[in-house]
Design a protein around this motif. Structure first.
Motif, PDB file in Angstrom:
ATOM      1  N   GLY A 133       0.786  -1.236   0.000  1.00 29.40           N
ATOM      2  CA  GLY A 133       0.000   0.000   0.000  1.00 29.40           C
ATOM      3  C   GLY A 133       0.811   1.276   0.000  1.00 29.40           C
ATOM      4  O   GLY A 133       0.241   2.361   0.127  1.00 29.40           O
ATOM      5  N   GLY A 134       2.122   1.173  -0.149  1.00 29.33           N
ATOM      6  CA  GLY A 134       2.965   2.369  -0.076  1.00 29.33           C
ATOM      7  C   GLY A 134       3.102   3.075  -1.415  1.00 29.33           C
ATOM      8  O   GLY A 134       2.531   2.656  -2.425  1.00 29.33           O
ATOM      9  N   ARG A 135       3.899   4.148  -1.421  1.00 28.82           N
ATOM     10  CA  ARG A 135       4.022   4.978  -2.617  1.00 28.82           C
ATOM     11  C   ARG A 135       5.291   4.713  -3.430  1.00 28.82           C
ATOM     12  O   ARG A 135       5.459   5.225  -4.522  1.00 28.82           O
ATOM     13  N   ALA A 136       6.238   3.959  -2.844  1.00 21.60           N
ATOM     14  CA  ALA A 136       7.480   3.602  -3.544  1.00 21.60           C
ATOM     15  C   ALA A 136       8.196   4.831  -4.098  1.00 21.60           C
ATOM     16  O   ALA A 136       8.678   4.813  -5.235  1.00 21.60           O
ATOM     17  N   THR A 137       8.296   5.878  -3.290  1.00 22.67           N
ATOM     18  CA  THR A 137       8.914   7.114  -3.788  1.00 22.67           C
ATOM     19  C   THR A 137      10.392   6.916  -4.127  1.00 22.67           C
ATOM     20  O   THR A 137      10.890   7.469  -5.099  1.00 22.67           O
ATOM     21  N   ARG A 138      11.091   6.084  -3.338  1.00 26.85           N
ATOM     22  CA  ARG A 138      12.524   5.882  -3.613  1.00 26.85           C
ATOM     23  C   ARG A 138      12.750   5.099  -4.904  1.00 26.85           C
ATOM     24  O   ARG A 138      13.842   5.098  -5.458  1.00 26.85           O
TER      25      ARG A 138
ATOM     26  N   ASN B 160      -2.828  -5.907   0.300  1.00 25.70           N
ATOM     27  CA  ASN B 160      -3.208  -4.538   0.671  1.00 25.70           C
ATOM     28  C   ASN B 160      -2.565  -3.584  -0.320  1.00 25.70           C
ATOM     29  O   ASN B 160      -1.340  -3.535  -0.434  1.00 25.70           O
TER      30      ASN B 160
ATOM     31  N   ASN C 214      -3.444   0.385  -2.551  1.00 27.17           N
ATOM     32  CA  ASN C 214      -4.342   1.503  -2.830  1.00 27.17           C
ATOM     33  C   ASN C 214      -4.390   1.768  -4.337  1.00 27.17           C
ATOM     34  O   ASN C 214      -3.576   1.247  -5.082  1.00 27.17           O
TER      35      ASN C 214
ATOM     36  N   PRO D  53      -1.482   6.565   5.579  1.00 30.76           N
ATOM     37  CA  PRO D  53      -1.112   6.548   6.998  1.00 30.76           C
ATOM     38  C   PRO D  53       0.012   5.578   7.370  1.00 30.76           C
ATOM     39  O   PRO D  53       0.374   5.478   8.531  1.00 30.76           O
ATOM     40  N   GLY D  54       0.574   4.868   6.404  1.00 29.52           N
ATOM     41  CA  GLY D  54       1.679   3.968   6.698  1.00 29.52           C
ATOM     42  C   GLY D  54       1.234   2.522   6.783  1.00 29.52           C
ATOM     43  O   GLY D  54       0.057   2.204   6.641  1.00 29.52           O
TER      44      GLY D  54
ATOM     45  N   ALA E 233      -1.925   0.845   8.511  1.00 34.44           N
ATOM     46  CA  ALA E 233      -3.242   0.899   7.860  1.00 34.44           C
ATOM     47  C   ALA E 233      -3.477  -0.367   7.055  1.00 34.44           C
ATOM     48  O   ALA E 233      -4.597  -0.894   7.008  1.00 34.44           O
TER      49      ALA E 233
ATOM     50  N   ALA F 134       5.423  -6.513   0.412  1.00 32.53           N
ATOM     51  CA  ALA F 134       5.474  -6.976  -0.984  1.00 32.53           C
ATOM     52  C   ALA F 134       6.832  -6.753  -1.637  1.00 32.53           C
ATOM     53  O   ALA F 134       7.081  -7.268  -2.722  1.00 32.53           O
ATOM     54  N   ASP F 135       7.711  -5.996  -0.965  1.00 34.87           N
ATOM     55  CA  ASP F 135       9.025  -5.686  -1.553  1.00 34.87           C
ATOM     56  C   ASP F 135      10.149  -6.507  -0.917  1.00 34.87           C
ATOM     57  O   ASP F 135      11.310  -6.142  -0.989  1.00 34.87           O
TER      58      ASP F 135
ATOM     59  N   THR G 165       6.823  -4.498   9.392  1.00 36.45           N
ATOM     60  CA  THR G 165       5.861  -4.963   8.392  1.00 36.45           C
ATOM     61  C   THR G 165       5.709  -6.484   8.402  1.00 36.45           C
ATOM     62  O   THR G 165       4.911  -7.024   7.638  1.00 36.45           O
TER      63      THR G 165
ATOM     64  N   ASN H  77      14.866  -5.827   1.712  1.00 35.08           N
ATOM     65  CA  ASN H  77      13.748  -5.331   0.910  1.00 35.08           C
ATOM     66  C   ASN H  77      14.226  -4.351  -0.151  1.00 35.08           C
ATOM     67  O   ASN H  77      15.278  -3.726  -0.028  1.00 35.08           O
TER      68      ASN H  77
ATOM     69  N   ASN I  90      14.012  -1.126  -2.025  1.00 32.23           N
ATOM     70  CA  ASN I  90      13.513   0.250  -1.952  1.00 32.23           C
ATOM     71  C   ASN I  90      13.960   1.094  -3.131  1.00 32.23           C
ATOM     72  O   ASN I  90      13.282   2.048  -3.496  1.00 32.23           O
TER      73      ASN I  90
HETATM   74  N1  GTP Z   1      -1.336   0.347   3.466  1.00 34.54           N
HETATM   75  C1  GTP Z   1      -0.273   1.124   3.471  1.00 34.54           C
HETATM   76  N2  GTP Z   1       0.948   0.529   3.366  1.00 34.54           N
HETATM   77  C2  GTP Z   1       2.025   1.333   3.348  1.00 34.54           C
HETATM   78  C3  GTP Z   1       1.924   2.740   3.428  1.00 34.54           C
HETATM   79  N3  GTP Z   1       3.175   3.250   3.384  1.00 34.54           N
HETATM   80  C4  GTP Z   1       4.014   2.190   3.279  1.00 34.54           C
HETATM   81  N4  GTP Z   1       3.332   1.035   3.241  1.00 34.54           N
HETATM   82  C5  GTP Z   1       3.881  -0.330   3.117  1.00 34.54           C
HETATM   83  O1  GTP Z   1       4.814  -0.512   4.142  1.00 34.54           O
HETATM   84  C6  GTP Z   1       5.927  -1.264   3.691  1.00 34.54           C
HETATM   85  C7  GTP Z   1       7.193  -0.485   3.918  1.00 34.54           C
HETATM   86  O2  GTP Z   1       7.061   0.679   3.176  1.00 34.54           O
HETATM   87  P1  GTP Z   1       8.264   1.634   2.796  1.00 34.54           P
HETATM   88  O3  GTP Z   1       9.279   0.910   1.956  1.00 34.54           O
HETATM   89  O4  GTP Z   1       8.741   2.306   4.015  1.00 34.54           O
HETATM   90  O5  GTP Z   1       7.433   2.686   1.938  1.00 34.54           O
HETATM   91  P2  GTP Z   1       7.086   2.627   0.422  1.00 34.54           P
HETATM   92  O6  GTP Z   1       5.941   3.537   0.216  1.00 34.54           O
HETATM   93  O7  GTP Z   1       6.916   1.220  -0.052  1.00 34.54           O
HETATM   94  O8  GTP Z   1       8.387   3.220  -0.269  1.00 34.54           O
HETATM   95  P3  GTP Z   1       9.011   4.711  -0.092  1.00 34.54           P
HETATM   96  O9  GTP Z   1       7.950   5.670  -0.544  1.00 34.54           O
HETATM   97  O10 GTP Z   1      10.208   4.682  -1.004  1.00 34.54           O
HETATM   98  O11 GTP Z   1       9.353   4.866   1.364  1.00 34.54           O
HETATM   99  C8  GTP Z   1       5.652  -1.607   2.246  1.00 34.54           C
HETATM  100  O12 GTP Z   1       5.088  -2.904   2.218  1.00 34.54           O
HETATM  101  C9  GTP Z   1       4.645  -0.550   1.822  1.00 34.54           C
HETATM  102  O13 GTP Z   1       3.784  -1.022   0.800  1.00 34.54           O
HETATM  103  C10 GTP Z   1       0.596   3.316   3.542  1.00 34.54           C
HETATM  104  O14 GTP Z   1       0.407   4.520   3.648  1.00 34.54           O
HETATM  105  N5  GTP Z   1      -0.448   2.457   3.559  1.00 34.54           N
END
Ligand code: GTP
Length: 203
Positions: free
Chosen positions: A11-16, A50, A52, A74-75, A78, A100-101, A139, A186, A188
């Protein structure tokens, strides 16, 4: 016997990584998420994803797609909450989360988490870095569905940091990994993806 389902957190944004779905990137002749499904699937009584946005992009996986019920990214908690709600509706006792990563997650993740669970039934996975320091991986956890309303209230109250909530509930810590290989490696960044190709040969 307790019934445990699995939720794959995507559910994250994978900005990196520059956006998109990290789990859908190719690795070792499959996609990253295929490695996750292959490793987690045999350990649980069913899985959901999970994520979005438009769920149609995951149609080929054949998994239910659960969106966050809270706005504004919300991270990962959520996603855990979405998994707990889904598991509760299925009559399960708990859900195990996996990012998932993270393509090389332990094949004994669920058993290790269950063995380490605290009195509330919660546990987080952990592994050691090259210096021997133990790191928890928020996670990767065992989340009893009985705690979902508590988690919902905490998130609605603004809580974002996983370990603050799990420490409050006396979560156990399950250690995984040996001989310098971190099963929670993982992906990133594009550089991580290159490193993962090399690790895929060993994993
Ligand atoms: N549902 C949900 N999952 C999240 C959210 N932010 C991060 N995650 C998940 O949490 C885990 C760790 O996320 P990160 O690698 O820190 O964040 P990311 O969005 O995947 O990548 P970055 O944007 O590069 O930090 C991954 O499985 C993400 O999919 C969120 O807002 N909602």
């Amino acid at each position: 016997m307790s019934r445990v389902l699995g939720v794959i957190l995507a559910g994250g944004r994978a900005t990196r990584m520059g956006g998109g779905d990290k789990g859908m990137l190719p690795l070792g002749g499959q996609r990253i998420i295929d490695h996750v499904v292959d490793r987690l699937g045999p350990q649980v009584g069913g899985m959901a994803l999970n994520a979005n946005g438009d769920p149609a992009r995951f149609a080929g996986l054949g998994l239910p797609v659960l969106a966050d019920s809270l706005p504004d990214w919300p991270g990962p908690l959520a996603g855990v909450l979405a998994g707990m709600d889904w598991a509760a509706a299925k009559g399960a006792d708990a859900v195990v989360s996996a990012a998932a990563d993270t393509p090389f997650l332990p094949r004994d993740l669920v058993a290790g988490l269950q063995a380490a669970a605290g009195p509330s039934g919660l546990a987080l996975a952990a592994s050691r870095d090259a210096e021997g320091k133990l790191w928890r991986h928020p996670t990767f956890g065992l989340w009893p569905v009985a705690l979902r309303d508590d988690l919902r209230a905490a998130l609605e109250g603004g809580l974002r940091k996983v370990v603050i909530w799990t420490d409050t509930h006396g979560a156990g810590t399950a250690e995984f990994g040996a001989e310098g290989f971190d099963p929670f490696f993982n992906v990133n960044t594009p550089e991580d993806l290159e490193a993962a190709e090399a690790l895929a040969v060993r994993a």
